[in-house]
Motif scaffolding. Structure first.
Motif, PDB file in Angstrom:
ATOM      1  N   ASP A 136     -60.965 -44.664  77.116  1.00  0.00           N
ATOM      2  CA  ASP A 136     -60.725 -45.935  76.436  1.00  0.00           C
ATOM      3  C   ASP A 136     -59.226 -46.201  76.440  1.00  0.00           C
ATOM      4  OD1 ASP A 136     -60.617 -48.169  74.872  1.00  0.00           O
ATOM      5  OD2 ASP A 136     -61.553 -47.285  73.103  1.00  0.00           O
ATOM      6  N   THR A 137     -58.799 -47.205  77.181  1.00  0.00           N
ATOM      7  CA  THR A 137     -57.373 -47.497  77.329  1.00  0.00           C
ATOM      8  C   THR A 137     -56.850 -48.461  76.267  1.00  0.00           C
ATOM      9  OG1 THR A 137     -57.871 -49.288  78.891  1.00  0.00           O
ATOM     10  CG2 THR A 137     -57.446 -47.095  79.816  1.00  0.00           C
ATOM     11  N   SER A 138     -57.692 -48.878  75.341  1.00  0.00           N
ATOM     12  CA  SER A 138     -57.231 -49.760  74.271  1.00  0.00           C
ATOM     13  C   SER A 138     -56.373 -48.962  73.287  1.00  0.00           C
ATOM     14  CB  SER A 138     -58.418 -50.392  73.549  1.00  0.00           C
ATOM     15  OG  SER A 138     -59.235 -49.398  72.960  1.00  0.00           O
ATOM     16  N   PRO A 139     -55.591 -49.644  72.449  1.00  0.00           N
ATOM     17  CA  PRO A 139     -54.725 -48.944  71.498  1.00  0.00           C
ATOM     18  C   PRO A 139     -55.508 -47.971  70.630  1.00  0.00           C
ATOM     19  CG  PRO A 139     -54.165 -51.262  71.576  1.00  0.00           C
ATOM     20  CD  PRO A 139     -55.424 -51.111  72.371  1.00  0.00           C
ATOM     21  N   SER A 140     -54.927 -46.800  70.384  1.00  0.00           N
ATOM     22  CA  SER A 140     -55.593 -45.766  69.614  1.00  0.00           C
ATOM     23  C   SER A 140     -55.536 -46.061  68.126  1.00  0.00           C
ATOM     24  CB  SER A 140     -54.937 -44.409  69.888  1.00  0.00           C
ATOM     25  OG  SER A 140     -55.529 -43.404  69.116  1.00  0.00           O
ATOM     26  N   TYR A 141     -56.438 -45.392  67.382  1.00  0.00           N
ATOM     27  CA  TYR A 141     -56.438 -45.544  65.927  1.00  0.00           C
ATOM     28  C   TYR A 141     -55.218 -44.882  65.307  1.00  0.00           C
ATOM     29  CZ  TYR A 141     -61.252 -47.026  66.459  1.00  0.00           C
ATOM     30  OH  TYR A 141     -62.388 -47.706  66.832  1.00  0.00           O
ATOM     31  N   ALA A 142     -54.684 -43.874  65.991  1.00  0.00           N
ATOM     32  CA  ALA A 142     -53.511 -43.160  65.485  1.00  0.00           C
ATOM     33  C   ALA A 142     -52.603 -42.843  66.663  1.00  0.00           C
ATOM     34  CB  ALA A 142     -53.941 -41.882  64.774  1.00  0.00           C
ATOM     35  N   PRO A 143     -51.307 -42.809  66.446  1.00  0.00           N
ATOM     36  CA  PRO A 143     -50.373 -42.512  67.535  1.00  0.00           C
ATOM     37  C   PRO A 143     -50.663 -41.154  68.171  1.00  0.00           C
ATOM     38  CG  PRO A 143     -49.210 -43.343  65.608  1.00  0.00           C
ATOM     39  CD  PRO A 143     -50.622 -43.076  65.174  1.00  0.00           C
ATOM     40  N   GLY A 144     -50.604 -41.122  69.496  1.00  0.00           N
ATOM     41  CA  GLY A 144     -50.740 -39.855  70.199  1.00  0.00           C
ATOM     42  C   GLY A 144     -52.139 -39.412  70.526  1.00  0.00           C
ATOM     43  N   MET A 145     -53.143 -40.215  70.201  1.00  0.00           N
ATOM     44  CA  MET A 145     -54.518 -39.842  70.522  1.00  0.00           C
ATOM     45  C   MET A 145     -54.776 -40.044  72.006  1.00  0.00           C
ATOM     46  SD  MET A 145     -55.709 -38.849  67.612  1.00  0.00           S
ATOM     47  CE  MET A 145     -57.431 -38.628  68.024  1.00  0.00           C
ATOM     48  N   SER A 146     -55.535 -39.152  72.595  1.00  0.00           N
ATOM     49  CA  SER A 146     -55.862 -39.222  74.010  1.00  0.00           C
ATOM     50  C   SER A 146     -56.850 -40.342  74.305  1.00  0.00           C
ATOM     51  CB  SER A 146     -56.445 -37.885  74.464  1.00  0.00           C
ATOM     52  OG  SER A 146     -56.874 -37.943  75.807  1.00  0.00           O
ATOM     53  N   ALA A 147     -56.765 -40.893  75.518  1.00  0.00           N
ATOM     54  CA  ALA A 147     -57.689 -41.962  75.917  1.00  0.00           C
ATOM     55  C   ALA A 147     -59.069 -41.413  76.269  1.00  0.00           C
ATOM     56  CB  ALA A 147     -57.125 -42.728  77.107  1.00  0.00           C
ATOM     57  N   GLU A 148     -59.131 -40.165  76.729  1.00  0.00           N
ATOM     58  CA  GLU A 148     -60.401 -39.574  77.134  1.00  0.00           C
ATOM     59  C   GLU A 148     -61.008 -38.758  76.000  1.00  0.00           C
ATOM     60  OE1 GLU A 148     -60.531 -37.463  80.797  1.00  0.00           O
ATOM     61  OE2 GLU A 148     -59.381 -38.984  81.897  1.00  0.00           O
ATOM     62  N   HIS A 149     -62.310 -38.890  75.826  1.00  0.00           N
ATOM     63  CA  HIS A 149     -62.981 -38.090  74.823  1.00  0.00           C
ATOM     64  C   HIS A 149     -64.475 -37.984  75.122  1.00  0.00           C
ATOM     65  CE1 HIS A 149     -62.512 -42.278  73.382  1.00  0.00           C
ATOM     66  NE2 HIS A 149     -63.761 -42.158  72.984  1.00  0.00           N
ATOM     67  N   TRP A 150     -65.091 -36.986  74.510  1.00  0.00           N
ATOM     68  CA  TRP A 150     -66.529 -36.773  74.649  1.00  0.00           C
ATOM     69  C   TRP A 150     -67.250 -37.266  73.414  1.00  0.00           C
ATOM     70  CZ3 TRP A 150     -69.586 -35.174  78.609  1.00  0.00           C
ATOM     71  CH2 TRP A 150     -68.944 -34.634  79.732  1.00  0.00           C
ATOM     72  N   ARG A 151     -68.448 -37.799  73.631  1.00  0.00           N
ATOM     73  CA  ARG A 151     -69.330 -38.218  72.549  1.00  0.00           C
ATOM     74  C   ARG A 151     -70.686 -37.538  72.737  1.00  0.00           C
ATOM     75  NH1 ARG A 151     -67.309 -42.805  69.990  1.00  0.00           N
ATOM     76  NH2 ARG A 151     -65.657 -43.900  71.111  1.00  0.00           N
ATOM     77  N   ALA A 152     -71.403 -37.408  71.633  1.00  0.00           N
ATOM     78  CA  ALA A 152     -72.758 -36.871  71.694  1.00  0.00           C
ATOM     79  C   ALA A 152     -73.619 -37.657  70.727  1.00  0.00           C
ATOM     80  CB  ALA A 152     -72.770 -35.385  71.337  1.00  0.00           C
ATOM     81  N   PHE A 153     -74.860 -37.925  71.123  1.00  0.00           N
ATOM     82  CA  PHE A 153     -75.804 -38.683  70.300  1.00  0.00           C
ATOM     83  C   PHE A 153     -77.070 -37.853  70.127  1.00  0.00           C
ATOM     84  CE2 PHE A 153     -73.105 -41.550  72.650  1.00  0.00           C
ATOM     85  CZ  PHE A 153     -72.719 -42.504  71.720  1.00  0.00           C
ATOM     86  N   LEU A 154     -77.529 -37.731  68.886  1.00  0.00           N
ATOM     87  CA  LEU A 154     -78.746 -36.966  68.622  1.00  0.00           C
ATOM     88  C   LEU A 154     -79.467 -37.528  67.406  1.00  0.00           C
ATOM     89  CD1 LEU A 154     -77.920 -33.620  66.800  1.00  0.00           C
ATOM     90  CD2 LEU A 154     -76.141 -35.287  67.345  1.00  0.00           C
ATOM     91  N   ASP A 155     -80.740 -37.144  67.267  1.00  0.00           N
ATOM     92  CA  ASP A 155     -81.565 -37.576  66.146  1.00  0.00           C
ATOM     93  C   ASP A 155     -81.543 -36.523  65.042  1.00  0.00           C
ATOM     94  OD1 ASP A 155     -82.673 -39.856  67.632  1.00  0.00           O
ATOM     95  OD2 ASP A 155     -83.767 -38.334  68.778  1.00  0.00           O
ATOM     96  N   VAL A 156     -81.395 -36.982  63.799  1.00  0.00           N
ATOM     97  CA  VAL A 156     -81.494 -36.090  62.644  1.00  0.00           C
ATOM     98  C   VAL A 156     -82.224 -36.844  61.531  1.00  0.00           C
ATOM     99  CG1 VAL A 156     -80.284 -34.735  60.901  1.00  0.00           C
ATOM    100  CG2 VAL A 156     -79.356 -34.872  63.216  1.00  0.00           C
ATOM    101  N   ASP A 157     -83.422 -36.405  61.204  1.00  0.00           N
ATOM    102  CA  ASP A 157     -84.182 -36.962  60.084  1.00  0.00           C
ATOM    103  C   ASP A 157     -84.303 -38.484  60.155  1.00  0.00           C
ATOM    104  OD1 ASP A 157     -85.665 -36.856  57.759  1.00  0.00           O
ATOM    105  OD2 ASP A 157     -83.926 -36.999  56.449  1.00  0.00           O
ATOM    106  N   GLY A 158     -84.729 -38.998  61.290  1.00  0.00           N
ATOM    107  CA  GLY A 158     -84.939 -40.426  61.442  1.00  0.00           C
ATOM    108  C   GLY A 158     -83.660 -41.233  61.562  1.00  0.00           C
ATOM    109  N   ARG A 159     -82.552 -40.569  61.748  1.00  0.00           N
ATOM    110  CA  ARG A 159     -81.272 -41.248  61.898  1.00  0.00           C
ATOM    111  C   ARG A 159     -80.655 -40.881  63.242  1.00  0.00           C
ATOM    112  NH1 ARG A 159     -82.396 -39.506  56.879  1.00  0.00           N
ATOM    113  NH2 ARG A 159     -81.710 -40.683  55.047  1.00  0.00           N
ATOM    114  N   VAL A 160     -79.817 -41.753  63.751  1.00  0.00           N
ATOM    115  CA  VAL A 160     -79.041 -41.439  64.947  1.00  0.00           C
ATOM    116  C   VAL A 160     -77.663 -40.979  64.487  1.00  0.00           C
ATOM    117  CG1 VAL A 160     -77.942 -42.339  67.009  1.00  0.00           C
ATOM    118  CG2 VAL A 160     -80.272 -43.016  66.466  1.00  0.00           C
TER     119      VAL A 160
END
Length: 201
Positions: A136-160
């Motif tokens: 994500d090349t848009s401005p970061s939420y905090a100075p110095g945060m990397s543009a690349e990151h990993w995400r994970a999505f899973l189900d827990v008790d009927g929630r994502v």
């Protein structure tokens, strides 16, 4: 919910105590826990029943104690929990992955809500969990945060539950390190919610 950090400051009030390794959110029915060395940062944690946002960081830094545990990587973790009937990751991971590659999906992942700032570098399903590597090349939420990151999505008790591993430019995570951290984060969540994860599977 998909962007994770986009929820910061948008819902509820701070919860929890400084330095705790876990926190119960979403009416107390989902426990968020990070890998070893990560603790909940209560002042950036929000909980309002159907949706919650939790930020975790270096326990030693959060508590300002050299005796507190520290993770082996320099990163911040986030978890977003939302009750939804729109999708179930376990049975619709391919649909979710395809959506995230669309213009609308990439806009949701963008910190600036602009699809053109986000590139999906990789995505795959493993053990009823969808892993997504993004830039994500848009401005970061905090100075110095990397543009690349990993995400994970899973189900827990009927929630994502959407997890994110956010690195720093000064000490960037390799793709392998980021993915390993995401997997450890998922494992910590599943171990903290064994009954509800088992039911979802």
């Amino acid at each position: 919910m998909l962007a994770g950090c986009a929820e910061l400051g948008a819902i509820g009030l701070s919860i929890g105590a400084i330095g705790q390794p876990t926190v119960a959110v979403s009416r107390g029915e989902v426990t968020i826990a990070g890998p070893d060395g990560f603790c909940v940062y209560p002042f950036a944690t929000r909980d309002r029943g159907p949706q919650a946002f939790v930020l975790l960081g270096n326990c030693a830094a959060i508590t300002r104690s050299e005796e507190a545990p520290q993770p082996p990587i320099h990163a911040v973790l986030t978890a977003t929990v939302r009750e939804t009937d729109a999708i179930e990751v376990a049975s619709q991971a391919a649909v979710l992955a395809e959506f995230l590659r669309s213009e609308t999906g990439r806009a949701m992942l963008s910190r600036a809500k602009e699809a053109e700032t986000v590139t999906i570098l990789d995505s795959f399903e493993r053990g009823d969990v969808l892993y997504v590597h993004t830039r994500d090349t848009s401005p970061s939420y905090a100075p110095g945060m990397s543009a690349e990151h990993w995400r994970a999505f899973l189900d827990v008790d009927g929630r994502v539950v959407a997890l994110a591993v956010l690195g720093f430019e000064a000490d960037p995570l390799s793709a392998r390190e980021g993915l390993a951290a995401a997997r450890d984060f998922v494992t910590a969540i599943q171990r903290s919610n064994p009954a509800t994860v088992a039911e979802a599977q």
